[in-house]
Design a protein around this motif. Structure first.
Motif, PDB file in Angstrom:
ATOM      1  N   LYS A   9       0.860  -1.198   0.000  1.00 19.55           N
ATOM      2  CA  LYS A   9       0.000   0.000   0.000  1.00 19.55           C
ATOM      3  C   LYS A   9       0.887   1.235   0.000  1.00 19.55           C
ATOM      4  CE  LYS A   9      -3.667   2.595   0.487  1.00 19.55           C
ATOM      5  NZ  LYS A   9      -4.646   2.742  -0.582  1.00 19.55           N
ATOM      6  N   TYR A  11       0.791   5.601  -0.508  1.00 20.24           N
ATOM      7  CA  TYR A  11      -0.065   6.803  -0.527  1.00 20.24           C
ATOM      8  C   TYR A  11       0.635   7.905  -1.299  1.00 20.24           C
ATOM      9  CZ  TYR A  11      -2.519   4.653   3.422  1.00 20.24           C
ATOM     10  OH  TYR A  11      -3.222   3.817   4.217  1.00 20.24           O
ATOM     11  N   SER A  46      -1.918   0.863  11.185  1.00 19.80           N
ATOM     12  CA  SER A  46      -3.251   1.386  10.840  1.00 19.80           C
ATOM     13  C   SER A  46      -3.605   1.100   9.386  1.00 19.80           C
ATOM     14  CB  SER A  46      -3.310   2.889  11.076  1.00 19.80           C
ATOM     15  OG  SER A  46      -3.141   3.147  12.431  1.00 19.80           O
ATOM     16  N   SER A  47      -2.597   1.057   8.526  1.00 21.88           N
ATOM     17  CA  SER A  47      -2.864   0.767   7.120  1.00 21.88           C
ATOM     18  C   SER A  47      -3.412  -0.653   6.968  1.00 21.88           C
ATOM     19  CB  SER A  47      -1.596   0.913   6.283  1.00 21.88           C
ATOM     20  OG  SER A  47      -1.199   2.262   6.293  1.00 21.88           O
ATOM     21  N   SER A  50      -7.064  -0.534   7.996  1.00 19.38           N
ATOM     22  CA  SER A  50      -7.889   0.112   6.957  1.00 19.38           C
ATOM     23  C   SER A  50      -8.158  -0.842   5.805  1.00 19.38           C
ATOM     24  CB  SER A  50      -7.178   1.329   6.397  1.00 19.38           C
ATOM     25  OG  SER A  50      -7.232   2.354   7.323  1.00 19.38           O
ATOM     26  N   LEU A  55     -11.573   0.135   4.088  1.00 28.91           N
ATOM     27  CA  LEU A  55     -11.635   1.603   4.074  1.00 28.91           C
ATOM     28  C   LEU A  55     -10.702   2.153   3.006  1.00 28.91           C
ATOM     29  CD1 LEU A  55     -11.625   2.461   7.891  1.00 28.91           C
ATOM     30  CD2 LEU A  55     -13.545   2.652   6.319  1.00 28.91           C
ATOM     31  N   SER A  56      -9.749   1.330   2.588  1.00 26.89           N
ATOM     32  CA  SER A  56      -8.893   1.704   1.459  1.00 26.89           C
ATOM     33  C   SER A  56      -8.546   0.431   0.685  1.00 26.89           C
ATOM     34  CB  SER A  56      -7.642   2.419   1.957  1.00 26.89           C
ATOM     35  OG  SER A  56      -6.870   1.548   2.747  1.00 26.89           O
ATOM     36  N   LYS A  57      -7.988   0.627  -0.497  1.00 26.74           N
ATOM     37  CA  LYS A  57      -7.664  -0.525  -1.345  1.00 26.74           C
ATOM     38  C   LYS A  57      -6.156  -0.679  -1.445  1.00 26.74           C
ATOM     39  CE  LYS A  57     -11.788  -0.636  -4.100  1.00 26.74           C
ATOM     40  NZ  LYS A  57     -12.452  -0.173  -5.274  1.00 26.74           N
ATOM     41  N   ARG A  82     -18.546  -3.747   5.161  1.00 24.88           N
ATOM     42  CA  ARG A  82     -18.264  -3.180   6.487  1.00 24.88           C
ATOM     43  C   ARG A  82     -19.500  -3.270   7.380  1.00 24.88           C
ATOM     44  NH1 ARG A  82     -15.280   0.548   3.555  1.00 24.88           N
ATOM     45  NH2 ARG A  82     -16.999   1.995   3.334  1.00 24.88           N
ATOM     46  N   PHE A  90     -12.156   3.449  16.580  1.00 23.09           N
ATOM     47  CA  PHE A  90     -11.092   4.350  16.126  1.00 23.09           C
ATOM     48  C   PHE A  90     -10.301   4.893  17.309  1.00 23.09           C
ATOM     49  CE2 PHE A  90     -14.551   4.553  13.072  1.00 23.09           C
ATOM     50  CZ  PHE A  90     -13.911   4.436  11.850  1.00 23.09           C
ATOM     51  N   LYS A  92      -9.457   8.014  17.925  1.00 25.07           N
ATOM     52  CA  LYS A  92     -10.093   9.181  18.551  1.00 25.07           C
ATOM     53  C   LYS A  92     -11.607   8.986  18.624  1.00 25.07           C
ATOM     54  CE  LYS A  92      -6.448  12.215  16.989  1.00 25.07           C
ATOM     55  NZ  LYS A  92      -6.021  12.991  15.820  1.00 25.07           N
TER      56      LYS A  92
ATOM     57  N   ARG B 288     -15.130  14.923   7.517  1.00 25.56           N
ATOM     58  CA  ARG B 288     -14.833  13.876   8.493  1.00 25.56           C
ATOM     59  C   ARG B 288     -16.097  13.071   8.801  1.00 25.56           C
ATOM     60  NH1 ARG B 288     -10.701  12.929  11.781  1.00 25.56           N
ATOM     61  NH2 ARG B 288     -11.114  11.885  13.757  1.00 25.56           N
ATOM     62  N   LYS B 294     -19.256   6.585   6.192  1.00 23.99           N
ATOM     63  CA  LYS B 294     -18.851   5.552   5.224  1.00 23.99           C
ATOM     64  C   LYS B 294     -18.160   4.391   5.957  1.00 23.99           C
ATOM     65  CE  LYS B 294     -18.416   5.410   1.202  1.00 23.99           C
ATOM     66  NZ  LYS B 294     -17.287   5.990   0.440  1.00 23.99           N
ATOM     67  N   ALA B 295     -17.322   4.743   6.936  1.00 23.19           N
ATOM     68  CA  ALA B 295     -16.619   3.702   7.686  1.00 23.19           C
ATOM     69  C   ALA B 295     -17.584   2.825   8.473  1.00 23.19           C
ATOM     70  CB  ALA B 295     -15.605   4.345   8.630  1.00 23.19           C
ATOM     71  N   LEU B 296     -18.731   3.394   8.835  1.00 21.19           N
ATOM     72  CA  LEU B 296     -19.724   2.635   9.609  1.00 21.19           C
ATOM     73  C   LEU B 296     -20.668   1.838   8.709  1.00 21.19           C
ATOM     74  CD1 LEU B 296     -20.639   5.288  12.327  1.00 21.19           C
ATOM     75  CD2 LEU B 296     -19.153   3.302  12.580  1.00 21.19           C
ATOM     76  N   GLY B 297     -20.413   1.852   7.420  1.00 22.88           N
ATOM     77  CA  GLY B 297     -21.203   1.011   6.520  1.00 22.88           C
ATOM     78  C   GLY B 297     -22.231   1.752   5.699  1.00 22.88           C
ATOM     79  N   GLU B 389     -11.801   7.533  -0.732  1.00 23.99           N
ATOM     80  CA  GLU B 389     -11.616   6.432   0.223  1.00 23.99           C
ATOM     81  C   GLU B 389     -11.839   6.971   1.632  1.00 23.99           C
ATOM     82  OE1 GLU B 389      -7.804   4.581  -0.326  1.00 23.99           O
ATOM     83  OE2 GLU B 389      -8.617   3.210  -1.825  1.00 23.99           O
ATOM     84  N   SER B 390     -12.640   6.242   2.418  1.00 27.28           N
ATOM     85  CA  SER B 390     -12.983   6.720   3.772  1.00 27.28           C
ATOM     86  C   SER B 390     -11.726   6.959   4.591  1.00 27.28           C
ATOM     87  CB  SER B 390     -13.832   5.693   4.500  1.00 27.28           C
ATOM     88  OG  SER B 390     -14.906   5.352   3.717  1.00 27.28           O
ATOM     89  N   ASP B 391     -10.751   6.063   4.403  1.00 24.11           N
ATOM     90  CA  ASP B 391      -9.513   6.161   5.155  1.00 24.11           C
ATOM     91  C   ASP B 391      -8.845   7.526   4.938  1.00 24.11           C
ATOM     92  OD1 ASP B 391      -7.422   5.013   6.688  1.00 24.11           O
ATOM     93  OD2 ASP B 391      -6.247   4.837   4.857  1.00 24.11           O
ATOM     94  N   GLU B 392      -8.844   7.938   3.664  1.00 23.88           N
ATOM     95  CA  GLU B 392      -8.228   9.208   3.296  1.00 23.88           C
ATOM     96  C   GLU B 392      -8.960  10.376   3.962  1.00 23.88           C
ATOM     97  OE1 GLU B 392      -7.674  11.597  -0.878  1.00 23.88           O
ATOM     98  OE2 GLU B 392      -8.038   9.452  -0.972  1.00 23.88           O
ATOM     99  N   ARG B 395      -8.474  10.305   7.964  1.00 20.99           N
ATOM    100  CA  ARG B 395      -7.113  10.706   8.326  1.00 20.99           C
ATOM    101  C   ARG B 395      -6.947  12.198   8.137  1.00 20.99           C
ATOM    102  NH1 ARG B 395      -2.758   6.557   7.880  1.00 20.99           N
ATOM    103  NH2 ARG B 395      -3.825   4.563   7.783  1.00 20.99           N
TER     104      ARG B 395
END
Lengths: 223, 395
Positions: A9, A11, A46-47, A50, A55-57, A82, A90, A92, B288, B294-297, B389-392, B395
């Motif tokens: 992965k 970025y 964390s990657s 995810s 959450l990411s590809k 998901r 998470f 936070k 955010r 999105k992260a929650l589905g 992407e939700s991750d992006e 973060r």
């Protein structure tokens, strides 16, 4: 149950610079296992979370969960995956600050459009399980750190997911609350949940219910 | 069992609006103002256009005014028989009319003289001529007055009669027979109708003269031809056709519309600043939140549906409030301030009530100029974030 095959992965940072977070990672996690991913900040823990949560590809490689290639899922199917399989805690907490504890916990159920009775039943069950029912109507920004985390855990479990993912879950908690959180994880393990935790908190090292501790360094698994 | 409408999503959308209450209130206020202003403009202009069309329909086909040195003078009534000789002319009537300035109230009335035995040049006057007598039982002269005139006279203690001041300073007392309603407010509101003899007396005009002559043409397509013949017969006269008058009325109306346009542009400018702000992207907090959902589905369409509900609730609510306020402002309160800009003849027209003209097209037009634009401006940036992407995003 969860399989990462040659996963890389990277970025894009800025417009041209690429940073590689994971390099050729291979990992197998069985159903009901509790895995602790440890390593310094920026090591790539964390990657991995995810990617497992879709959450990411991955830039390259494959991720297979329950024999499904989740690395190839479209955005909508990734959301459905998901919704049905993942409970994410998470670092936070990522709660919606001006909503009540109840409304935050209900968030994953909103798109399901369940009947009021069914939604209420799921809500009651997780709130009681994670001892947050008495704060149901409190706006989460007014809750203490420990209470906020309980709300986040309840929200992660309200859909009864098979996989729980926790990213630095005790980073904002004192030791007492961290130990209480560990007890919650033990409880979840007893419910046969597969749990993947990314942490550098020493409290998680050497726990009796943790099946494996995996060390990540510079995007690679070292142990 | 699943409900068809996702009430949880709606509840979330309402909560989202309440969570940003100051922002929501600001947007709502601007939206209401815009809708209110736009709808008021349309309501007022629809009413005035309706009045204007009715007035234009009632206008004479050709008017002949005698002029000397460019000034308007009274015309000889004997010319009527000459005009009737022109082929294509079906009728010609010598009119006696003018304006009377009522100093106490600071307004002008339109005075029209008619004779019961004559053919009237428009239907509303024919009705008046048939319905009323221009003399009281005691043989005193009487008149019919428009509603606006009636109100002003009553305010100035003239309930049963009015004293006109003649050129020589003497008074001419005319009894008020009745107040009439005409099909069009613009035309009749300031109008006083009496016998030609009485009016000639007030204006000190000899029997052989009239204010102008109106000509009726059998075939409306021949109005221009007849007008040119009349111009040939009376080279110094001012020949006015219905089309000329119509253009003059429309020009006044269009000029007045410019003021509204300026107000409208200001409101629209504010609205588009909001739209620009929305389209240019979500705040980091909003981004955010989309990422968390999105992260929650939540799928992209769940996020977009929620944003649709959010923007629809605020824009449709504001639209309804704006239209309701415009409705009350124009039809209940008679559009104070704005009305004068449009009508503009406050001296000439003592009081004028905006006719109720309900036009669905207007409401649809205002709706499509506001609500869908706002919804699109909310959904497009949310869609941009939701497809990342939700991750992006988190973060």
């Amino acid at each position: 149950m969860i399989e990462l095959k040659n996963v890389t992965k990277s970025y894009l940072v800025g417009k041209t610079q690429r940073v590689t977070a994971l390099k050729d990672v291979n990992l197998n996690i069985k159903e009901g296992e509790v895995i602790v991913l440890k390593g310094a900040s920026g090591s790539g823990k964390s990657s991995i979370l995810s990617l497992i949560a879709a959450l990411s590809k991955p830039t390259s490689g494959e991720i297979i969960v329950d024999e499904k290639k989740i690395s190839k899922l479209s955005d909508n199917f990734a959301s459905l995956y998901r919704r049905d399989n993942i409970g994410f805690i998470f670092q936070k907490y990522n709660l919606v600050p001006n909503l009540s504890a109840r409304d935050n916990i209900l968030l994953p159920l909103v798109p399901l459009n369940l009947s009021a009775k069914e939604a209420q039943e799921k809500l009651r069950s997780v709130m009681e399980m994670f001892e947050i029912a008495h704060k149901a109507e409190t706006i989460v920004k007014n809750l203490s750190g420990g209470e906020q985390q309980r709300v986040a855990i309840a929200r992660a479990n309200v859909n009864n997911p098979k996989i729980i993912i926790a990213d630095e879950p005790t980073a904002n908690l004192d030791e007492k609350l961290s130990l209480a959180f560990i007890e919650i994880l033990r409880e979840l393990k007893s419910l046969n949940k597969t749990i993947v935790i990314a942490t550098h908190d020493p409290l998680f090292f050497g726990l009796d219910f943790v099946d494996r501790e995996i060390e990540i360094h510079n995007g690679s698994i070292v142990r | 069992m699943k409900n068809k409408i996702n009430f949880y999503l709606m509840e979330f959308a309402i909560n989202a609006l309440l969570r940003q209450k100051y922002k929501s209130i600001f947007i709502s206020v601007v939206f209401v103002l815009l809708t209110f202003l736009l709808t008021s403009v349309f309501f007022i202009s629809n009413s005035i256009k309706y009045e204007l069309n009715a007035t234009l329909d009632a206008l004479p086909q050709i008017i002949i005014q005698a002029t000397k040195g460019g000034k308007h003078y009274d015309i000889e009534t004997k010319e009527v028989s000459n005009i009737l000789q022109i082929e294509g002319v079906s009728d010609a009537v010598a009119r006696v009319w003018g304006y009377y300035y009522f100093q106490n109230a600071g307004v002008s009335f339109s005075l029209v003289g008619i004779d019961a035995y004559e053919t009237q040049y428009k239907d509303s006057l024919t009705k008046i001529a048939h319905k009323y007598e221009f003399e009281t039982e005691e043989g005193k002269p009487s008149m019919m007055i428009g509603e606006g005139v009636s109100k002003i006279m009553k305010k100035n203690y003239y309930k049963n009669y009015f004293n006109f001041i003649k050129n020589d300073g003497s008074l001419k007392r005319v009894e008020i027979a009745a107040a009439f309603e005409s099909e069009t407010e613009l035309e009749s509101n300031d109008m006083i109708v009496m016998s030609k003899d009485t009016l000639r007396d007030i204006f000190d005009m000899p029997d052989s003269q009239a204010t102008d002559i109106v000509v009726k043409v059998a075939n409306p397509n021949e109005i221009a031809t007849i007008a040119s013949k009349l111009q040939f017969m009376y080279p110094t006269a001012h020949i006015v056709t219905k089309e000329d008058l119509s253009v003059r009325y429309q020009n006044i109306f269009n000029y007045k519309s410019g003021f509204f346009l300026a107000l409208f542009v200001i409101a629209l400018f504010t609205f588009f600043i909001i739209i620009y702000d929305k389209v240019s992207g979500l705040s980091s907090e909003e981004k955010r939140e989309v990422g968390i959902l999105k992260a929650l589905g939540w799928r992209i369409d769940d996020v977009l549906k929620e944003k649709f509900y959010e923007s629809f609730i605020i824009s449709f609510f504001s639209y309804i409030v704006g239209v309701a306020l415009a409705f009350a402002f124009v039809y209940l309160f008679e559009a104070p301030l704005l009305r004068d800009i449009f009508i503009g003849y406050s001296e000439l027209k003592p009081s004028f009530e905006l006719s109720f003209v309900f036009d669905f097209q207007t409401l649809f037009l205002v709706f499509f100029l506001s609500v869908p634009i706002y919804i699109a401006a909310t959904i497009i940036p949310s869609w941009r974030v939701a497809t990342l992407e939700s991750d992006e995003v988190i973060r």
